[in-house]
Write an enzyme that holds these catalytic residues in place. Structure first.
Site, PDB file in Angstrom:
ATOM      1  N   GLY A 137      11.014  12.325  14.562  1.00 60.21           N
ATOM      2  CA  GLY A 137      11.678  11.980  13.317  1.00 60.21           C
ATOM      3  C   GLY A 137      12.910  11.115  13.468  1.00 60.21           C
ATOM      4  O   GLY A 137      13.575  10.800  12.483  1.00 60.21           O
ATOM      5  N   ARG A 187      17.311   1.081   4.756  1.00 60.36           N
ATOM      6  CA  ARG A 187      16.519  -0.058   4.283  1.00 60.36           C
ATOM      7  C   ARG A 187      16.485  -0.064   2.758  1.00 60.36           C
ATOM      8  O   ARG A 187      16.565   0.987   2.121  1.00 60.36           O
ATOM      9  CB  ARG A 187      15.096   0.020   4.834  1.00 60.36           C
ATOM     10  CG  ARG A 187      15.041   0.221   6.338  1.00 60.36           C
ATOM     11  CD  ARG A 187      13.666  -0.009   6.893  1.00 60.36           C
ATOM     12  NE  ARG A 187      12.667   0.942   6.429  1.00 60.36           N
ATOM     13  CZ  ARG A 187      11.414   0.966   6.865  1.00 60.36           C
ATOM     14  NH1 ARG A 187      11.012   0.079   7.763  1.00 60.36           N
ATOM     15  NH2 ARG A 187      10.551   1.855   6.413  1.00 60.36           N
ATOM     16  N   ASP A 263      -0.854   0.121   7.159  1.00 64.29           N
ATOM     17  CA  ASP A 263       0.254   0.962   6.702  1.00 64.29           C
ATOM     18  C   ASP A 263       1.594   0.239   6.806  1.00 64.29           C
ATOM     19  O   ASP A 263       2.609   0.757   6.338  1.00 64.29           O
ATOM     20  CB  ASP A 263       0.299   2.279   7.485  1.00 64.29           C
ATOM     21  CG  ASP A 263       0.417   2.068   8.984  1.00 64.29           C
ATOM     22  OD1 ASP A 263      -0.537   1.526   9.569  1.00 64.29           O
ATOM     23  OD2 ASP A 263       1.454   2.435   9.574  1.00 64.29           O
ATOM     24  N   ASN A 264       1.594  -0.965   7.393  1.00 63.10           N
ATOM     25  CA  ASN A 264       2.814  -1.774   7.475  1.00 63.10           C
ATOM     26  C   ASN A 264       2.768  -2.974   6.535  1.00 63.10           C
ATOM     27  O   ASN A 264       3.539  -3.916   6.697  1.00 63.10           O
ATOM     28  CB  ASN A 264       3.030  -2.269   8.908  1.00 63.10           C
ATOM     29  CG  ASN A 264       3.318  -1.141   9.878  1.00 63.10           C
ATOM     30  OD1 ASN A 264       3.791  -0.082   9.482  1.00 63.10           O
ATOM     31  ND2 ASN A 264       3.033  -1.351  11.147  1.00 63.10           N
TER      32      ASN A 264
END
EC number: 2.7.7.-
Length: 500
Positions: A137, A187, A263-264
Site C-alpha cells: 500500500g 494526484r 487499467d492505466n
C-alpha cells in the site's frame, strides 16, 4: 499553454470538499481511512496545480497541509475511498485489480475544469486497501518524485494528463528491490475512472453496475451525450477519439508510457499512472522504456497500436449498453483516422509547415528513418531544426552533428528545404513557430535520477529546480542550458521498471 484562470484563493481549512464518486453504489469502492506515516515532511509542490483548485500556496509549509496530503489528517467533507477495477496487463486478462495504494480524498472546485468544474484529490501511497493484493500500500520517494515531475512536465507540454499537487515523504522504510523510504504523491484529475473500471463489471457479468458506472461518467464528464440517440456509443466514440489524440501527442514529443495496461487508461483521455516512463533520447522506434517489458509490447512504435487495442477492449465492455456490434465497431473505427490526422497536424507544426501537401507523410517517414539510422537525439533534433535557414548550408551544421550518417541527413534536409519553399513564411517566423511546439527541455531520466538521489539525502532543491525548468519547456532559459544537454555516459545504465 495558457495559464489557469485564477479564482478565489482559499486556505486548506476552508476548501469545500465533496466526493461525487461516493454517490455510486458501494460495490464500486471501499470506504477506508489512509494509514498514517510517521513524521511526514514536504518534498515538493506545484504552484500551478494548486492554482487550479484555488489553494493558497502559502499553506504548503503548514503542518495541516503536510498532514492532510500524507493521509494523517482527514479534512472536513472527505469520504476517503479506494475504487475497484480490473484490467488486461500486457495483453492478458488479470482479473480484479483496484486502487492498491491510492485513496481518493474527494473532489474540490476547479472552475477551469470543463464540464465538471471539480478536481478529485487522490493520495497515492496512503496505505493498504482491500485491493493491495501482495503489495504494502505504499509508494516510494523515487517513484513519487518521478510521477510528480512528469505530471507537471506533461501539463506544461500541453499533453492531456493528470496533475500532481505535491509529494510528502517519511523516513519509514519500504522494501522494494532495495530498501527505500515511503512517500505519498497527491494526484489531481476530474476523474480517475479507467477502462478497467468498465472491464470489471463486464467480465463479472454485472451489467446493471456497468450501466450505473457509464451513466455516472456521462452525467459527470460527458453531459452532452445524455440526449444523444445512443449515449453509450457517443461515449465510446469520444473516448476513442481522445485516446487517439493523446497518443499522437505522446509520439510527437517522444514520450513512452511503459505500462499501457487497460487499467492505466483514462476514460477522459488523460495520461495516467506514471511508472517506468521515458522520453525518447537516441531515437530508436523499438525502444522499450520499461525493462520488465521483455516482449516490447509497449515500445515507442507500438503505442498507437496498443492504444487502439485498449479502445477495442473498452468497446467490448460497452457492447451490452450500445446494443449493436456494428454500432460499436463504427465508434471504434474513428481511432485510426483520428490518430493519423492529429499526428500529421503535430508533425507539420514540428517541422514548421503551415499547409498540407500530398507527400507530407513521405517526408515524415523519411525523417524517422534518418533519425533511426543515426539514433539522433529526438528532442535536440527538433529543437535545432528551427535554426535551419533555407539555402544556407552553414545553418545545418548543428543538426548534422547529431547524425552518424550525415549524407542521409543531408538528403533529407534537401527534401525538407524544397518542401519549405511551398510555404509562405520566412526563416525567423518559422523558427518562432517551431520553438513554440518543439520543447528544449523534457524530463530525461538522468535529470530525474540526479534530483531523486539528492532528495534521498533530504536535499529537495534539485526537484524544485527541475520543476521550474520543466514548467517552461519551450523557453530558451539560457541560465538552465545544462538541463537541455545530451545524457552523460552513466545514464546509459539507468533502468526503470514497474517497481514503485
Amino acid at each position: 499553454m495558457n495559464a489557469p484562470i485564477p479564482h478565489a484563493v482559499c486556505h486548506l481549512n476552508d476548501m469545500p470538499l465533496a466526493n461525487s464518486f461516493a454517490s455510486l453504489p458501494p460495490a464500486h469502492y471501499t470506504a477506508l481511512m489512509p494509514t498514517p506515516l510517521p513524521a511526514p515532511y514536504l518534498v515538493c509542490a506545484s504552484a500551478s496545480a494548486a492554482a487550479l483548485i484555488g489553494l493558497d500556496f502559502s499553506d504548503i509549509d503548514s503542518a495541516a497541509f503536510i498532514e492532510t496530503f500524507t493521509g494523517n489528517r482527514i479534512p472536513d467533507g472527505s469520504r476517503p475511498l479506494s475504487a475497484v477495477y480490473s484490467g488486461h496487463q500486457f495483453g492478458v486478462w488479470a482479473g480484479q485489480l483496484g486502487d492498491g495504494r491510492a485513496i481518493l480524498l474527494g473532489d474540490v472546485p476547479a472552475p477551469t475544469m470543463i464540464p465538471s468544474g471539480r478536481l478529485e484529490l487522490q493520495l497515492k501511497g496512503a496505505g493498504l486497501t482491500p485491493y493491495s493484493r501482495m503489495g504494502d500500500g505504499r509508494a516510494v520517494l523515487r517513484s513519487s518524485i518521478r510521477e510528480f515531475l512528469c505530471s507537471e512536465a506533461m501539463a506544461a507540454l500541453g499533453i492531456p494528463t493528470t496533475r500532481a499537487l505535491c509529494v510528502t515523504g517519511s523516513d519509514q522504510i519500504v522494501l522494494r528491490e532495495q530498501r527505500e523510504t515511503a512517500a505519498v504523491a497527491t494526484r489531481m484529475a476530474q476523474s480517475f475512472v479507467r477502462f478497467g473500471s468498465f472491464e470489471h463489471w463486464f467480465y463479472n457479468e454485472k451489467h446493471d453496475e456497468l450501466k450505473t458506472l457509464a451513466d455516472y461518467v456521462i452525467a459527470q464528464f460527458y453531459p452532452q451525450f445524455k440526449t444523444a440517440e445512443n449515449p453509450y456509443k457517443a461515449l465510446l466514440t469520444e473516448v476513442t477519439l481522445r485516446t487517439a489524440q493523446m497518443i499522437a501527442h505522446w509520439q510527437a514529443v517522444g514520450f513512452m508510457h511503459g505500462v499501457m495496461n487497460t487499467d492505466n487508461m483514462s476514460i477522459l483521455g488523460l495520461t495516467l499512472d506514471y511508472g517506468p516512463f521515458g522520453f525518447m533520447e537516441a531515437f530508436n522506434a523499438t525502444h522499450i522504456c520499461n525493462h520488465t517489458d521483455q516482449q516490447g509490447r509497449y515500445s515507442y512504435a507500438r503505442q498507437p497500436q496498443i492504444g487502439e487495442w485498449n479502445c477495442y477492449a473498452l468497446g467490448q465492455t460497452l457492447l451490452p449498453l450500445i446494443g449493436d456490434v456494428d454500432e460499436t465497431q463504427n465508434a471504434l473505427r474513428i481511432y485510426k483516422p483520428a490518430y493519423a490526422e492529429k499526428f500529421a497536424e503535430l508533425m507539420r507544426a514540428k517541422l514548421g509547415l503551415q499547409t498540407q501537401q500530398p507527400d507530407d507523410g513521405k517526408l515524415f517517414d523519411a525523417l524517422f528513418a534518418v533519425l533511426q539510422g543515426s539514433h539522433a537525439d529526438f528532442t535536440l533534433f527538433f529543437r535545432r531544426l528551427g535554426e535551419l535557414r533555407i539555402g544556407q548550408a552553414a545553418s545545418r551544421e548543428a543538426l548534422r552533428d547529431l547524425f552518424l550518417d550525415r549524407a542521409a541527413f543531408d538528403d533529407w534536409a534537401l527534401q525538407y528545404e524544397l518542401r519549405l519553399q511551398l510555404e509562405n513564411s520566412d526563416d525567423d517566423a518559422r523558427k518562432l513557430a517551431m520553438h513554440a511546439v518543439n520543447p528544449k527541455y523534457v524530463l530525461r531520466n538522468y535529470l530525474a535520477q540526479i534530483a531523486i538521489e539528492k532528495a534521498q539525502n533530504k536535499d529537495f532543491s534539485e526537484v524544485a529546480k527541475l520543476l521550474q525548468v520543466l514548467e517552461k519547456p519551450f523557453d530558451e532559459q539560457p541560465e538552465n542550458e545544462k538541463y537541455a544537454a545530451l545524457p552523460p555516459d552513466w545514464a546509459n545504465d539507468l533502468e526503470v521498471s514497474c517497481s514503485s
